[in-house]
Structure formats: structure tokens, C-alpha cells
Design a protein around this motif. Structure first.
Motif, PDB file in Angstrom:
ATOM      1  N   ARG A 132       0.564  -2.394   2.389  1.00  0.00           N
ATOM      2  CA  ARG A 132      -0.538  -2.744   1.491  1.00  0.00           C
ATOM      3  C   ARG A 132      -0.233  -2.304   0.061  1.00  0.00           C
ATOM      4  O   ARG A 132      -0.410  -3.063  -0.898  1.00  0.00           O
ATOM      5  CB  ARG A 132      -1.841  -2.085   1.968  1.00  0.00           C
ATOM      6  N   VAL A 133       0.263  -1.071  -0.087  1.00  0.00           N
ATOM      7  CA  VAL A 133       0.576  -0.533  -1.418  1.00  0.00           C
ATOM      8  C   VAL A 133       1.723  -1.322  -2.053  1.00  0.00           C
ATOM      9  O   VAL A 133       1.686  -1.631  -3.248  1.00  0.00           O
ATOM     10  CB  VAL A 133       0.895   0.977  -1.336  1.00  0.00           C
ATOM     11  N   ALA A 134       2.729  -1.677  -1.258  1.00  0.00           N
ATOM     12  CA  ALA A 134       3.849  -2.466  -1.775  1.00  0.00           C
ATOM     13  C   ALA A 134       3.370  -3.841  -2.229  1.00  0.00           C
ATOM     14  O   ALA A 134       3.758  -4.322  -3.310  1.00  0.00           O
ATOM     15  CB  ALA A 134       4.925  -2.603  -0.702  1.00  0.00           C
ATOM     16  N   GLU A 135       2.522  -4.480  -1.435  1.00  0.00           N
ATOM     17  CA  GLU A 135       1.997  -5.798  -1.777  1.00  0.00           C
ATOM     18  C   GLU A 135       1.150  -5.739  -3.053  1.00  0.00           C
ATOM     19  O   GLU A 135       1.293  -6.576  -3.948  1.00  0.00           O
ATOM     20  CB  GLU A 135       1.158  -6.328  -0.614  1.00  0.00           C
ATOM     21  N   GLN A 136       0.284  -4.742  -3.131  1.00  0.00           N
ATOM     22  CA  GLN A 136      -0.526  -4.571  -4.345  1.00  0.00           C
ATOM     23  C   GLN A 136       0.363  -4.309  -5.559  1.00  0.00           C
ATOM     24  O   GLN A 136       0.099  -4.817  -6.652  1.00  0.00           O
ATOM     25  CB  GLN A 136      -1.499  -3.406  -4.183  1.00  0.00           C
ATOM     26  N   GLY A 137       1.394  -3.502  -5.365  1.00  0.00           N
ATOM     27  CA  GLY A 137       2.303  -3.192  -6.467  1.00  0.00           C
ATOM     28  C   GLY A 137       3.008  -4.422  -7.007  1.00  0.00           C
ATOM     29  O   GLY A 137       3.130  -4.606  -8.221  1.00  0.00           O
ATOM     30  N   LEU A 138       3.488  -5.293  -6.109  1.00  0.00           N
ATOM     31  CA  LEU A 138       4.150  -6.518  -6.547  1.00  0.00           C
ATOM     32  C   LEU A 138       3.187  -7.402  -7.354  1.00  0.00           C
ATOM     33  O   LEU A 138       3.562  -7.950  -8.389  1.00  0.00           O
ATOM     34  CB  LEU A 138       4.704  -7.290  -5.350  1.00  0.00           C
TER      35      LEU A 138
END
Length: 187
Positions: A132-138
Motif C-alpha cells: 500500500r505504501v509503495a503504491e501510494q508513493g508511486l
């Protein structure tokens, strides 16, 4: 503690800009492929580095001085401190989202394998939240990149509108003593 290095500026050196662009493209491609392959911590680390670079570019635009490498959180704090002096940056919500994402990033980068009395998530829950954090970061990186690019374009346009220096009157061509070409002096 390792010393922080100053960020190179591309404004006066086209080679630096080209090198930064190539590095940025490679890192973004790697971040996306790491996400696609399930390497969410790698994605988070690369996104943080790219986002910090864009925020540091905004900081260096303010006063023209080199900015030391730091984290996204440090860059946002400094941008908020100087917020009123950044022309074109008016998205307070974006800064709030970057700050919240930075906290999540720090949690998983520094505490992924740590168990605490208040955080007893299992492996699968940790991986799911890191995803989730990686997706939000992208997604957030795209917005930060677009915002910084717009501000940079605006700043370049502003510098191109600066009036040119007045032209100086033509200067006489220096004539060497004893030269056969003495008659070239326009006086």
C-alpha cells in the motif's frame, strides 16, 4: 554519521541535467519493476530518493544555493518553512500527503522486521501494508514530479523575461604601433 553531500545543480551545467534525467528514468523504471515483482521495500526506498530529489530541486530554486541531501520529511519541513517564497507552489494538501507518506515510509524501512508491544502484525499484513505504501508513493511521486516541473518551467520562463542588458557602443579596434594596417582604426 555520514556527511550529507550537496545536490548538483543542472542550471549551469547541461551535462548534469542530462545525467540526472537518465538516473531519474532508470530509478523510476526500477521502482516500478520492483513494485510489479513484489519488492515493495525497494520500491519505497527508490520512490523516497526520487521524491526527495524533486523537493530538493524546489528548495534550491528558492535561493540558488546548493541543498544537502536529506529525507523527504526533512525537505517538506524546509519547504513549509519557506513556503511563502516559492512562486507557484500552493498545494498545501500535497505537502500534507507527502508528510503522511514519509511517516509510513520510515515505519516500513526502519521497522519492517521489528516486533513491538503495540505493533504485532504478521508477515502477510506487513507485506500488504508495505505494498500500500509503495503504491501510494508511486502515485504521490507523479504529483510531486509534476508540481516541481511546473514550478521549474515557470521559473525558467520568468528568467527569460528579464530585460537584456543595454547594448554598448562599438569599441575601436586596437591598432598595433608600426603596423601596416593603421588605417583600420575607425577613429
Amino acid at each position: 554519521m555520514p556527511r550529507k553531500h550537496a545536490r548538483q545543480r543542472a542550471r549551469y551545467n547541461e551535462a548534469v541535467g542530462q545525467e540526472r534525467g537518465a538516473l531519474y528514468r532508470h530509478a523510476l523504471t526500477r521502482a516500478q519493476s520492483a513494485y510489479d515483482d513484489g519488492y515493495f521495500l525497494e520500491t519505497i526506498a527508490l520512490v523516497e530518493s526520487l521524491m526527495a530529489d524533486r523537493l530538493e530541486a524546489l528548495l534550491s530554486l528558492i535561493d540558488g544555493s546548493p541543498v544537502k541531501f536529506g529525507t523527504v520529511g526533512e525537505a517538506v519541513v524546509e519547504l513549509k518553512r519557506r513556503f511563502a517564497t516559492i512562486p507557484g507552489v500552493d498545494d498545501v494538501a500535497l505537502f500534507a500527503e507527502v508528510t503522511a507518506w514519509s511517516r509510513d515510509r520510515a515505519r516500513w524501512i526502519h521497522e519492517f522486521a521489528k516486533l513491538s508491544a503495540v505493533d504485532n502484525l504478521g508477515w502477510d499484513e506487513r507485506v500488504a501494508d508495505a505494498r500500500r505504501v509503495a503504491e501510494q508513493g508511486l502515485a504521490l511521486l507523479k504529483r510531486v514530479t509534476a508540481e516541481s516541473a511546473a514550478v521549474m518551467r515557470s521559473a525558467r520562463a520568468d528568467t527569460q523575461r528579464i530585460p537584456a542588458a543595454p547594448e554598448l557602443p562599438p569599441q575601436p579596434i586596437p591598432v598595433e604601433m608600426g603596423s601596416a594596417r593603421r588605417d583600420t582604426d575607425p577613429r
